[in-house]
Design an enzyme around this catalytic site. Structure first.
Site, PDB file in Angstrom:
ATOM      1  N   ARG A   1       0.878  -1.433  -0.058  1.00 38.50           N
ATOM      2  CA  ARG A   1      -0.178   0.002  -0.076  1.00 38.50           C
ATOM      3  C   ARG A   1       0.819   1.309   0.064  1.00 38.50           C
ATOM      4  O   ARG A   1       0.437   2.447  -0.489  1.00 38.50           O
ATOM      5  CB  ARG A   1      -1.019  -0.055   1.158  1.00 38.50           C
TER       6      ARG A   1
ATOM      7  N   LYS B   1      13.654 -27.383   2.420  1.00 37.04           N
ATOM      8  CA  LYS B   1      15.100 -27.609   2.789  1.00 37.04           C
ATOM      9  C   LYS B   1      15.602 -29.126   2.254  1.00 37.04           C
ATOM     10  O   LYS B   1      14.767 -30.173   2.173  1.00 37.04           O
ATOM     11  CB  LYS B   1      14.967 -27.679   4.460  1.00 37.04           C
TER      12      LYS B   1
ATOM     13  N   GLU C   1      14.047 -24.148  19.054  1.00 39.93           N
ATOM     14  CA  GLU C   1      14.431 -22.979  18.637  1.00 39.93           C
ATOM     15  C   GLU C   1      14.909 -22.230  19.861  1.00 39.93           C
ATOM     16  O   GLU C   1      14.479 -22.473  21.072  1.00 39.93           O
ATOM     17  CB  GLU C   1      13.267 -22.042  17.942  1.00 39.93           C
TER      18      GLU C   1
ATOM     19  N   ASP D   1       1.703 -22.740  14.787  1.00 42.33           N
ATOM     20  CA  ASP D   1       2.727 -22.205  13.983  1.00 42.33           C
ATOM     21  C   ASP D   1       4.036 -23.030  13.268  1.00 42.33           C
ATOM     22  O   ASP D   1       4.322 -22.659  12.268  1.00 42.33           O
ATOM     23  CB  ASP D   1       3.542 -20.929  15.089  1.00 42.33           C
TER      24      ASP D   1
ATOM     25  N   HIS E   1       5.295 -27.426   9.504  1.00 40.38           N
ATOM     26  CA  HIS E   1       6.330 -28.000   9.238  1.00 40.38           C
ATOM     27  C   HIS E   1       6.728 -29.411  10.004  1.00 40.38           C
ATOM     28  O   HIS E   1       7.280 -30.392   9.214  1.00 40.38           O
ATOM     29  CB  HIS E   1       7.626 -27.215  10.045  1.00 40.38           C
TER      30      HIS E   1
ATOM     31  N   LYS F   1      10.003 -22.576  21.752  1.00 42.32           N
ATOM     32  CA  LYS F   1      10.739 -21.388  21.387  1.00 42.32           C
ATOM     33  C   LYS F   1      11.647 -21.439  22.693  1.00 42.32           C
ATOM     34  O   LYS F   1      11.355 -21.737  23.916  1.00 42.32           O
ATOM     35  CB  LYS F   1       9.857 -20.058  21.363  1.00 42.32           C
TER      36      LYS F   1
HETATM   37  C1  BG6 Z   1       8.091 -20.226  10.402  1.00 41.95           C
HETATM   38  C2  BG6 Z   1       7.405 -19.784  12.145  1.00 41.95           C
HETATM   39  O1  BG6 Z   1       7.245 -20.735   9.669  1.00 41.95           O
HETATM   40  O2  BG6 Z   1       9.143 -21.291  10.929  1.00 41.95           O
HETATM   41  C3  BG6 Z   1       8.348 -19.481  12.873  1.00 41.95           C
HETATM   42  O3  BG6 Z   1       6.542 -18.864  11.629  1.00 41.95           O
HETATM   43  C4  BG6 Z   1       9.566 -20.261  12.905  1.00 41.95           C
HETATM   44  O4  BG6 Z   1       7.937 -19.176  14.208  1.00 41.95           O
HETATM   45  C5  BG6 Z   1      10.024 -20.449  11.628  1.00 41.95           C
HETATM   46  O5  BG6 Z   1      10.647 -19.734  13.906  1.00 41.95           O
HETATM   47  C6  BG6 Z   1      11.209 -21.588  11.780  1.00 41.95           C
HETATM   48  O6  BG6 Z   1      11.733 -21.769  10.512  1.00 41.95           O
HETATM   49  P1  BG6 Z   1      13.322 -22.161  10.333  1.00 41.95           P
HETATM   50  O7  BG6 Z   1      13.411 -22.307   8.814  1.00 41.95           O
HETATM   51  O8  BG6 Z   1      14.091 -21.041  10.722  1.00 41.95           O
HETATM   52  O9  BG6 Z   1      13.598 -23.508  11.143  1.00 41.95           O
END
Ligand code: BG6
Length: 497
Positions: A45, A181, A215, A235, A240, A336
């Site tokens: 925008r 990946k 993480e 998330d 994933h 996290k």
């Molecule tokens: C994202 C999430 O999809 O994947 C994040 O929203 C997360 O919260 C991230 O940290 C992790 O991705 P990667 O590739 O850094 O392991």
């Protein structure tokens, strides 16, 4: 001569564009340019000229990415506009027609938007006739949809219906960057190209599978509102981790045809079961404390509502009800602010039926949940996805000398040792596949829905009378110790990476 491809990013002022998409496209432009090349048009925008947009993007690149960026920058364009405005979409269409390739170009519309804008963006493009691909010879039109794809099964279904009303399924590319990946793709490649593992890849030989996405970072600034509505489960686990699980658990497809591969992943996900009882999952959030040598805020200080009940850690014990996996626990853990960042799959095999060893040497054998020591160390195949990109198989060997004393040993393979440099960034591979029209590494509608069905079942158990409590954990550790109990009846414990 081939016609250039036009890539349009909606939500181009966002973080994803600057940090991931533009570096990936700049890398592609240098290393593996598709035939005819491509141009990029950012849409957001803010009022910016092409030059200002390029400057903003340049400022966000890491120093090592600047050469690629500068080579690619002349092909970056900008259109200011709101996806909800038919007039702005008409202006975008006119600009695309005037750029290299014009109306004959294949067009990739990348929705890097807030979820509530997916619907207006896709229906707006459809109403403007910008998604029409009426004959097999017409220039192609594809839409890439970023996560979150819905927030539960019902909303994901509604989004699928909307997309299917505007596009054919083969025009829709639901992205999960983990599938880009190299080491995630290797889960499939390794299993189905090495016959020695296939005979033991089942309930008769596998005791359990554990998958970890750990993480060390907390919730990144600017993401609090999104994160608080998602939590660790939606998330990362729903997308994933379940993608990793599907690749570990799927049956072999009969070919590399995208529908064969995706069909087998969907079958595995459909077999996924969660037993609704309080001892099958653990949820928690991080407190304030010390991590990596500095003071870090607790989750409730990250700009989320004071009464938030969102989890930043989740651990689940699941099963897959099918012939291959019935009875084998699949233990999933993500959090996290843990001690360090690593993503890994461990396939733990059953121990021999009787013990033909004298005693254990050293402390390296696994502690069992009841406090005793596991003298028969199970063979474990560890598939390290990141930051280490490696494979390791553990076993026991006889220690030289008298008696029958077994000690742990392993065989290791590391991508860097073998191939020298780090692997291709995930978005580079995925953008190239979307440009080339290969949907194998993108999610099908039924795949996303199967993943939500499982996640909804866990969430439902968290809302019921027997919900496990929301625990707290100190940053810089491994999350709440209660998660260890998910191993009940099995040997071993959670990986430390
Ligand atoms: C994202 C999430 O999809 O994947 C994040 O929203 C997360 O919260 C991230 O940290 C992790 O991705 P990667 O590739 O850094 O392991």
């Amino acid at each position: 001569m081939e016609t250039p491809v036009q890539i349009v990013i909606f939500g181009a002022s966002g973080d994803l564009t600057a940090r991931k998409l533009v570096p990936a496209l700049a890398g592609l432009a240098r290393k593996q340019e598709p035939p005819g090349g491509f141009v990029l048009v950012g849409v957001a925008r803010r009022h910016l000229s092409d030059g200002e947009f390029r400057q903003d993007l340049r400022a966000a690149q890491p120093p090592e990415g600047l050469d690629d960026f500068d080579g690619f920058a002349p092909r970056i364009h900008y259109v200011s506009g709101d996806v909800r405005s038919p007039e702005d979409l008409r202006r975008l269409g006119a600009r695309l027609d005037a750029l290299p390739g014009g109306a004959a170009a294949g067009r990739l519309f990348y929705c890097s938007l807030k979820p509530d804008l997916f619907e207006p963006a896709v229906s707006g493009l459809a109403q403007a006739g910008m998604l029409e691909q009426s004959t097999p010879d017409s220039p192609w039109r594809r839409v890439v949809v970023e996560k979150p794809f819905g927030r539960d099964l019902a909303s994901a279904r509604a989004l699928n219906q909307l997309l299917q009303g505007c596009l054919r399924e083969e025009q829709v590319y639901r992205i999960d960057h983990y599938l880009g990946k190299e080491t995630v793709q290797n889960l499939f490649a390794f299993r189905f190209n090495n016959t020695i593992f296939e005979p033991v890849w089942n309930r008769r030989h596998v005791e359990l599978v554990q998958i970890t996405v750990a993480e060390s970072g907390g919730v990144e600034s600017g993401r609090a509102a999104y994160y608080d509505a998602s939590g660790a489960m939606s998330d990362v686990l729903q997308n994933h981790m379940l993608q990793i699980l599907a690749l570990v658990a799927m049956e072999p497809p009969s070919s590399l045809d995208p529908e064969e591969v995706r069909g087998q992943k969907v079958s595995a996900l459909k077999g996924l079961r969660f037993r609704s009882s309080p001892d099958q999952s653990v949820r928690a959030r991080y407190q304030a404390g010390e991590a990596e040598g500095k003071r870090v805020p607790g989750y409730l200080e990250e700009g989320v509502p004071a009464d938030s009940t969102t989890e930043t850690f989740v651990a689940i014990r699941a099963e897959i009800e099918n012939w291959r996996w019935s009875g084998v626990p699949f233990l999933l853990r993500h959090g996290k602010r843990l001690k360090h960042r690593f993503t890994e799959v461990k396939v733990q095999f059953r121990v021999p039926p009787i013990q033909l060893a004298d005693h254990v040497a050293g402390e390296d054998f696994l502690a069992l949940p009841d406090g005793t020591v596991c003298t028969l160390r199970p063979n474990v195949l560890t598939l390290s996805i990141q930051p280490r990109e490696a494979l390791s198989l553990s076993f026991s060997v006889k220690s030289p000398g008298g008696g029958m004393v077994m000690v742990p040993a392993h065989l290791d393979f590391d991508y860097r040792d073998r191939f020298g440099e780090s692997t291709t960034p995930a978005y580079e591979r995925l953008l190239l596949d979307a440009i080339l029209g290969d949907p194998t590494l993108f999610l099908r509608a039924d795949e996303v829905e199967a993943a939500w069905r499982f996640t909804d079942a866990v969430r439902a158990s968290w809302a019921g009378p027997e919900a496990p409590p929301l625990l707290e954990y100190a940053p810089g550790g491994w999350g709440p110790p209660e998660a260890d109990a998910l191993f009940h009846g099995c040997e071993g414990g959670w990986s430390r990476g």
